[in-house]
Write a protein that holds these residues in place. Structure first.
Motif, mmCIF file in Angstrom:
data_model
loop_
_atom_site.group_PDB
_atom_site.id
_atom_site.type_symbol
_atom_site.label_atom_id
_atom_site.label_comp_id
_atom_site.label_asym_id
_atom_site.label_seq_id
_atom_site.Cartn_x
_atom_site.Cartn_y
_atom_site.Cartn_z
ATOM 1 N N GLY A 118 0.914 -0.994 0.028
ATOM 2 C CA GLY A 118 0.118 -0.194 0.032
ATOM 3 C C GLY A 118 0.709 1.211 -0.152
ATOM 4 O O GLY A 118 1.914 1.327 0.590
ATOM 5 N N TYR A 119 0.293 2.493 -0.654
ATOM 6 C CA TYR A 119 1.060 3.318 -0.937
ATOM 7 C C TYR A 119 0.385 4.743 -0.050
ATOM 8 O O TYR A 119 -0.628 4.804 0.171
ATOM 9 N N LYS A 120 1.320 5.456 0.392
ATOM 10 C CA LYS A 120 1.021 6.540 0.965
ATOM 11 C C LYS A 120 1.882 8.043 0.558
ATOM 12 O O LYS A 120 2.681 7.630 -0.187
ATOM 13 N N GLY A 155 5.489 7.478 1.486
ATOM 14 C CA GLY A 155 6.219 6.121 1.162
ATOM 15 C C GLY A 155 5.173 4.936 1.035
ATOM 16 O O GLY A 155 4.174 5.212 0.379
ATOM 17 N N SER A 156 5.753 3.853 1.571
ATOM 18 C CA SER A 156 4.682 2.780 1.266
ATOM 19 C C SER A 156 5.043 1.691 2.619
ATOM 20 O O SER A 156 5.733 1.721 3.362
ATOM 21 N N HIS A 157 3.891 0.819 2.579
ATOM 22 C CA HIS A 157 4.038 -0.272 3.581
ATOM 23 C C HIS A 157 3.656 -1.701 2.861
ATOM 24 O O HIS A 157 2.960 -1.671 2.018
ATOM 25 N N GLU A 158 4.422 -2.675 3.262
ATOM 26 C CA GLU A 158 3.963 -3.978 2.441
ATOM 27 C C GLU A 158 4.006 -5.040 3.576
ATOM 28 O O GLU A 158 4.398 -4.907 4.640
ATOM 29 N N GLY A 159 3.059 -6.168 3.459
ATOM 30 C CA GLY A 159 3.214 -7.472 3.942
ATOM 31 C C GLY A 159 2.545 -8.751 3.203
ATOM 32 O O GLY A 159 2.648 -8.661 2.215
ATOM 33 N N THR A 160 1.923 -9.359 4.384
ATOM 34 C CA THR A 160 1.364 -10.631 3.454
ATOM 35 C C THR A 160 0.030 -10.995 4.169
ATOM 36 O O THR A 160 -0.511 -10.368 5.138
ATOM 37 N N ILE A 161 -0.377 -11.899 3.427
ATOM 38 C CA ILE A 161 -1.901 -12.368 3.854
ATOM 39 C C ILE A 161 -2.054 -14.051 3.375
ATOM 40 O O ILE A 161 -1.516 -14.251 2.316
ATOM 41 N N SER A 162 -2.407 -14.760 4.271
ATOM 42 C CA SER A 162 -2.346 -16.157 4.052
ATOM 43 C C SER A 162 -3.819 -16.424 3.332
ATOM 44 O O SER A 162 -4.955 -16.026 3.388
ATOM 45 N N LEU A 163 -3.522 -17.607 2.334
ATOM 46 C CA LEU A 163 -4.559 -18.267 1.896
ATOM 47 C C LEU A 163 -5.381 -19.083 2.917
ATOM 48 O O LEU A 163 -4.503 -19.912 3.420
ATOM 49 N N LYS A 164 -6.563 -19.194 2.683
ATOM 50 C CA LYS A 164 -7.279 -20.269 3.616
ATOM 51 C C LYS A 164 -7.619 -21.365 2.559
ATOM 52 O O LYS A 164 -7.517 -22.666 3.127
ATOM 53 N N LEU A 182 7.902 -3.280 9.054
ATOM 54 C CA LEU A 182 7.716 -2.619 10.222
ATOM 55 C C LEU A 182 8.240 -3.952 11.615
ATOM 56 O O LEU A 182 8.001 -4.720 11.202
ATOM 57 N N GLU A 183 8.511 -3.266 12.530
ATOM 58 C CA GLU A 183 8.759 -3.971 13.600
ATOM 59 C C GLU A 183 8.297 -3.535 14.984
ATOM 60 O O GLU A 183 7.876 -2.152 15.122
ATOM 61 N N GLY A 184 7.821 -4.323 15.978
ATOM 62 C CA GLY A 184 7.798 -3.796 17.230
ATOM 63 C C GLY A 184 6.476 -3.034 17.344
ATOM 64 O O GLY A 184 5.180 -3.381 16.601
ATOM 65 N N HIS A 236 -4.618 -1.537 12.886
ATOM 66 C CA HIS A 236 -5.652 -0.642 12.019
ATOM 67 C C HIS A 236 -6.082 -1.435 10.774
ATOM 68 O O HIS A 236 -7.123 -1.139 10.438
ATOM 69 N N LEU A 237 -5.183 -2.206 10.038
ATOM 70 C CA LEU A 237 -5.773 -2.686 8.940
ATOM 71 C C LEU A 237 -6.626 -3.773 9.190
ATOM 72 O O LEU A 237 -7.545 -4.202 8.369
ATOM 73 N N LYS A 238 -6.764 -4.493 10.656
ATOM 74 C CA LYS A 238 -7.777 -5.480 10.923
ATOM 75 C C LYS A 238 -9.064 -4.522 11.350
ATOM 76 O O LYS A 238 -10.050 -5.301 11.692
ATOM 77 N N ALA A 239 -8.998 -3.335 11.690
ATOM 78 C CA ALA A 239 -9.863 -2.402 12.282
ATOM 79 C C ALA A 239 -11.181 -2.251 11.326
ATOM 80 O O ALA A 239 -10.862 -2.554 9.995
ATOM 81 N N GLU A 240 -12.087 -1.915 11.853
ATOM 82 C CA GLU A 240 -13.415 -1.558 10.744
ATOM 83 C C GLU A 240 -13.125 -0.498 9.796
ATOM 84 O O GLU A 240 -13.635 -0.941 8.729
ATOM 85 N N ASP A 241 -12.207 0.417 10.140
ATOM 86 C CA ASP A 241 -12.129 1.442 8.939
ATOM 87 C C ASP A 241 -11.291 0.959 7.663
ATOM 88 O O ASP A 241 -10.961 1.712 6.873
ATOM 89 N N PHE A 242 -10.655 -0.361 8.166
ATOM 90 C CA PHE A 242 -10.037 -0.967 6.855
ATOM 91 C C PHE A 242 -10.673 -2.120 6.655
ATOM 92 O O PHE A 242 -11.719 -2.109 6.191
ATOM 93 N N PHE A 243 -10.077 -3.437 6.968
ATOM 94 C CA PHE A 243 -10.601 -4.592 6.457
ATOM 95 C C PHE A 243 -11.655 -5.123 7.421
ATOM 96 O O PHE A 243 -12.520 -5.963 7.218
ATOM 97 N N GLY A 244 -11.978 -4.725 8.639
ATOM 98 C CA GLY A 244 -12.917 -5.167 9.427
ATOM 99 C C GLY A 244 -12.941 -6.697 9.765
ATOM 100 O O GLY A 244 -14.033 -7.206 9.597
ATOM 101 N N ILE A 245 -11.757 -7.107 10.136
ATOM 102 C CA ILE A 245 -11.969 -8.804 10.074
ATOM 103 C C ILE A 245 -12.675 -9.356 11.229
ATOM 104 O O ILE A 245 -12.941 -10.503 11.114
#
Length: 192
Positions: A42-44, A47-56, A84-86, A95-104
């Protein structure tokens, strides 16, 4: 004895003829979720941030060796930043898991279902699929390559089409350097 030999010969010939004229269709190949991976970026403005998501779970469908379909479910509870760390990692992941993003909590999975597959060359396909994020389904089109028991694809997704508007300059004014771009990238590496 002659009758037994004749009956056996007819059985073998009938079996071979049946196999020869039978078209084996829809060979479903399950994806090995432990060896497959989804990487996001994702970009801002700053800069940017990156990461992973697992397939179910997921699979590709082939007619002989030609890709004809597929379906995948991603486990959004596993979304995680890798740059990122820590404390900063924990904040972004939360925040990515919160309702204003993916709302897991209410939307623990996303789903991608192929609706059209068009061959564009040897081992290459243009795929149109329905992508569902947070109960919103929109079509996406992307290129997918298949080599042996591996497949790769890159997708560009406009998050705002799925209601993920947090920090979007398309919806909020005066965000300045806190603006998060609407589109994010997914790179999918599959093994089956």
């Amino acid at each position: 004895m002659k009758n037994k030999f004749l009956a056996l010969t007819l059985t073998v010939v009938t079996g071979l003829a049946t196999v020869s004229f039978t078209n084996i269709k829809d060979n479903k190949k399950q994806v090995d979720v432990s060896k497959s991976k989804i990487t996001w970026k994702g970009y801002k403005v700053t800069g940017s941030h990156e990461g992973t998501i697992s397939l179910k779970e997921g699979y590709l469908i082939f007619d002989e060796n030609k890709l004809t379909g597929g379906e995948f479910i991603a486990d959004m509870t596993t979304i995680s930043s890798t740059d990122l760390e820590g404390e900063w990692k924990d904040k972004l992941d939360g925040h990515l898991k919160a309702e204003d993003f993916f709302g897991i909590e209410n939307h623990p999975v996303t789903k991608l279902v192929f609706t059209n597959v068009k061959s564009t060359g040897k081992n290459s396909y243009q795929v149109t699929a329905d992508l569902t994020i947070k109960k919103t389904t929109k079509p996406v089109t992307f290129n997918l390559s298949v080599y042996g028991s591996k497949a790769t694809a890159s997708l560009k997704i406009d998050r705002t089409e799925y209601g993920l508007k947090y920090g979007s300059g398309s919806f909020f004014d005066n965000l300045g350097d806190k603006t998060i771009y609407d589109e994010f990238d997914l790179v999918v590496d599959l093994q089956f």
